[in-house]
Write an enzyme that holds these catalytic residues in place. Structure first.
Site, short mmCIF file in Angstrom:
data_model
loop_
_atom_site.label_atom_id
_atom_site.label_comp_id
_atom_site.label_asym_id
_atom_site.label_seq_id
_atom_site.Cartn_x
_atom_site.Cartn_y
_atom_site.Cartn_z
N ASP A 28 0.82 -1.21 0.00
CA ASP A 28 0.00 0.00 0.00
C ASP A 28 0.85 1.26 0.00
OD1 ASP A 28 -2.15 -1.69 0.22
OD2 ASP A 28 -3.00 -0.73 2.01
N HIS A 79 -6.01 2.42 -4.69
CA HIS A 79 -6.00 2.78 -3.26
C HIS A 79 -6.49 4.23 -3.09
CE1 HIS A 79 -5.14 1.85 0.83
NE2 HIS A 79 -4.03 2.56 0.96
N HIS A 83 -6.05 9.16 -0.71
CA HIS A 83 -5.97 8.42 0.55
C HIS A 83 -6.75 9.07 1.70
CE1 HIS A 83 -4.12 6.10 3.87
NE2 HIS A 83 -3.77 5.23 2.94
N HIS A 174 3.88 -2.17 3.11
CA HIS A 174 3.84 -0.79 2.61
C HIS A 174 5.14 -0.44 1.89
CE1 HIS A 174 0.80 -0.91 5.79
NE2 HIS A 174 0.22 0.11 5.17
#
Length: 219
Positions: A28, A79, A83, A174
């Protein structure tokens, strides 16, 4: 209604339907110019695929990394564009965040066709699921979270994953930071723990009989 929903309504793993002991690596908050290339290098060294849930604004800023992901056999997934916590967003904003991110990904690399979406912070609502489905995106959470974002140490990341992994597990890692935290990622050491842990994890998973695969296509 933009109400929170239980995680049981979202895909957290894929079980072991094939008997292959599959595991899915996901990343991510990238692409990041310092950290993402190092993650890609490790994946290439071990010849395993991953899914990158990228932030649209970063995809627009780093199109060469999106192209590299696709060229090296990885999946690029959605994503959102910036964010946000989608539970605090109106339906129109959720729609814009999801669709604009997919558009940014395709503009960065026309061969990149997002098939999956992950909500920022793993916060899911009815509106988020409905918007994702309408956009042709399968909602994907995770089942293994070593909290590598907090930089707990390489050993902690590795042990957390190996203790929790099961056939069909979706592992959360991540390769960047969300907007507003970019100052935390000023050089390649910012996700050094994740990169080093990944280099240990891949062979350790394989020695335990797991096979690392791309996320299954559900659409």
């Amino acid at each position: 209604m933009n109400e929170l929903i239980p995680l049981s309504a979202v895909r957290c793993n894929y079980g072991d339907v094939s008997g292959s002991r599959s595991v899915y690596l996901t990343f991510d908050d990238g692409p990041n110019p310092f950290c993402t290339p190092l993650v890609l290098d490790v994946l290439t060294q071990h010849r395993v695929p991953a899914t990158f849930f990228v932030i649209g604004t970063y995809a627009a800023d780093q199109p060469e990394l999106i192209r590299r992901m696709i060229a090296e056999g990885h999946e690029v997934a959605n994503h959102t564009m910036t964010h946000p916590d989608l539970s605090r967003c109106e339906a129109a904003e959720i729609h814009d965040e999801v669709l604009t991110a997919s558009r940014a990904i395709r503009l960065a690399c026309p061969q990149a066709l997002p098939r999956h979406m992950r909500a920022p912070y793993g916060i899911w609502t009815e509106d988020v699921l409905a918007t994702s489905a309408k956009a042709g995106l399968a909602a994907v959470h995770w089942s293994v979270d070593p909290r590598d974002w907090s930089r707990p140490g390489v050993d902690s990341i590795v042990k957390s994953v190996l203790a929790a992994v099961r056939p069909g597990a979706i592992v959360l890692l991540h390769d960047g930071y969300p907007p507003g935290e970019e100052a935390s990622c000023i050089d390649s050491t910012s996700r050094e723990q994740t990169v080093r842990a990944l280099a240990y994890l891949i062979p350790a998973l394989q020695l335990r009989g797991f096979e690392i695969h791309p996320l299954p296509q559900l659409h």
